[in-house]
Design an enzyme around this catalytic site. Sequence first.
Site, PDB file in Angstrom:
ATOM      1  CG  LEU A  76      -1.974  -1.027   1.306  1.00 13.68           C
ATOM      2  CD1 LEU A  76      -2.720  -0.911   2.614  1.00 13.68           C
ATOM      3  CD2 LEU A  76      -2.919  -0.869   0.135  1.00 13.68           C
ATOM      4  CE  LYS A 101       0.234  -1.087   6.135  1.00 12.29           C
ATOM      5  NZ  LYS A 101       1.260  -1.937   6.724  1.00 12.29           N
ATOM      6  CD  GLU A 156      -0.582  -8.266   6.811  1.00 13.63           C
ATOM      7  OE1 GLU A 156      -1.238  -8.211   5.745  1.00 13.63           O
ATOM      8  OE2 GLU A 156       0.526  -7.737   6.954  1.00 13.63           O
ATOM      9  CE  LYS A 260      -8.261  -2.419   0.863  1.00 16.15           C
ATOM     10  NZ  LYS A 260      -8.566  -3.851   0.778  1.00 16.15           N
ATOM     11  CE  LYS A 284       3.995   2.504   7.917  1.00 12.87           C
ATOM     12  NZ  LYS A 284       4.378   1.088   8.015  1.00 12.87           N
ATOM     13  CB  CYS A 378       0.477   7.781  54.478  1.00 12.52           C
ATOM     14  SG  CYS A 378       1.739   6.528  54.697  1.00 12.52           S
ATOM     15  CB  CYS A 397      -0.471   3.749  52.992  1.00 12.94           C
ATOM     16  SG  CYS A 397       0.269   4.593  51.611  1.00 12.94           S
TER      17      CYS A 397
HETATM   18 ZN   LIG Z   1       2.160   5.337  52.754  1.00 13.98          ZN
END
Ligand SMILES: [Zn+2]
Length: 641
Positions: A76, A101, A156, A260, A284, A378, A397
């Site tokens: 192509l 593609k 393909e 196409k 592309k 924390c 935390c």
């Molecule tokens: Zn922590």
Amino acid sequence: MKKKSAEQLETEIRRHNELYFQKHQPEISDYEFDRLVERLRTLKPDSPVLREIPSDGARLKESGIKVRHVTPMLSLDKCYQEEDLQDWAEKFSGDLVATPKIDGCAVELRYDGAGRLILGATRGDGMVGEDITLNVRMIEGIPAKISSGPVEIRGEIYMSLSVFQKRKEEGFSNPRNLAAGAIKQKDPNKTKEYELSFFGYDVLGVACATELEKFRQLKAWKIPTVEIIEVPRDDMKSAYDYFLKKREQHDYETDGVVYKANLVSEQQRLNFTAHHPRYAIAYKFQGDSGETILKDVEWSVSRTGTITPVGIVEPVELSGAMVSRVSLHNLGLMKQLGLRRGSKVLMMRRGGVIPKLESVVRAGEGAAIVVPAHCPSCEAPTEVREDFLYCTNTKGCRRTQVAELEHFIKAIECDGFGDKLIAQLYDAGLVQDPADFFSLQQGDLLELDRMGETLAAKLLHNVAEKKKIPLDVFLRALAIRELAKHTSKILAQEFRTLEGVLRVTEEELSAIHTIGPVIAKEVVEGLKRKKGLIERLLKHVAVVGVGSPRPGAEGAETAPLQGRKFLFTGSLETMTRGEAEKKVEALGGEMASGVTKDLDYLVTGAEPGSKVEKAKKLQSKGGKVRVLSEAEWQKMLKLAD
Ligand SMILES: [Zn+2]
């Protein structure tokens, strides 16, 4: 940069050609290679080197039985610019379709009158390929028999990314090269071991009026196909954007979008050049690898308390997406790379989906990266165990992080997300930071307890409603201590845009009488710490700054460029197209899809394309569009800012 002479280009292309085709060790990306070829084609169209570049199918040395293609299997034509795509489409009428593609090996399959597979062949040089019939029989997705014939099917053969991951140690740089080797094995059972796949994309010898019909026919034969979509002529790029977005979800590599002409009658009229069919073009995706500079390393705390280094780099375009962050996986791997601030690094986004920091190209002069002694979330002490860094306060935390999410949702006033749901989303790994709320999908939500489709749709709707956030609300939502309602308002009023706020220094801020030095320091440092989050949020939301309202516009929250449509053409000198588009959107403007009567400004960079002509045509008919140089556009930004 000094322009290369045609002779230099020839030498260089020959060298890369050999590296690619004989040694299978390319040093540059396909994109860069194509640029070299394009430049040579411009400088010296009759260069013999241009004829030495084999088509995709000819990757490995041909050795088997030759097969002559009844219809040539041409590669192509390709382009990298939207304008080239438009120029191509202007040459014919009727609908357009697009497919991704696939980056694989093109093959031809022939079925006889009884629908039996009788031949499989590689593309070869486009005229003559190699017989691989026994091997294609070993590939899933290629049926030995279909319900009718005779017919020729093209498609393909490729290796899925998940299979490629398993075979990484074989040393191939990408799945395509490995697939090319796999289909040429002498022993078909060897081919089978490679678990190759197939997608059909063309049917010859059966009366189909359109491409869409061909795809329906392939499906009826139970042959896998890629997705095919119709493309609006006035927004051709939308198909590219669509497939680029989907690229990460695919278990195969795609390197662009094939456009196409949908009507087979138009295709026949357009016919071929010596090298390419005229009715199709590949747009592309751009460079999969790129060099950039490591600016810093941030530390991201996971739900389980692991602290992961994340590289912050100068934005670099990889496979069409701007990348500014890259996970460094763990402390051990980060140390192996020997990173310093300012290091020049090589980034890749090939053969996988997540950007990867491959290597250090040149060590930086900047400071070494310091491993934090305290958790960035924390502030509890951290601990190193083998290759990993941990927060010692795992439970607390998690609480801190969930609290930040709750704060964000409350600040932007998004309905439906209660504290329980937020904790659920966090624990399920669906929402780790506030930006993740905006990429939630209905399918993700449905996996949660007591979540029905109606509720999920409603939640997504509520999130989508919050895509425009006033600046002061945005600042407050970041959960920076000392950046509460009052200070956020002041910042928004004083500096008016998010960019303005992010540029502010401690000195400027402490000069404002209700703020003072302590708050100023806290705010500036907080904004710096949240830079990653801000960037991630900006991918989803527009921050509406405080601008002076245009005459006729309502309300004081109007952004300076609100209601105006922009379009860029040619390459900009001071920023990338992506950055420019972000600027427009940050100031409330919109990007237009093409030169139409709605367009307000066409900004032209170096070597602008056909858009300028179109804009001038519109102007001559009394259209409102104005053509701006890059300098004029910069001036406009300054005024708006
Ligand atoms: Zn922590």
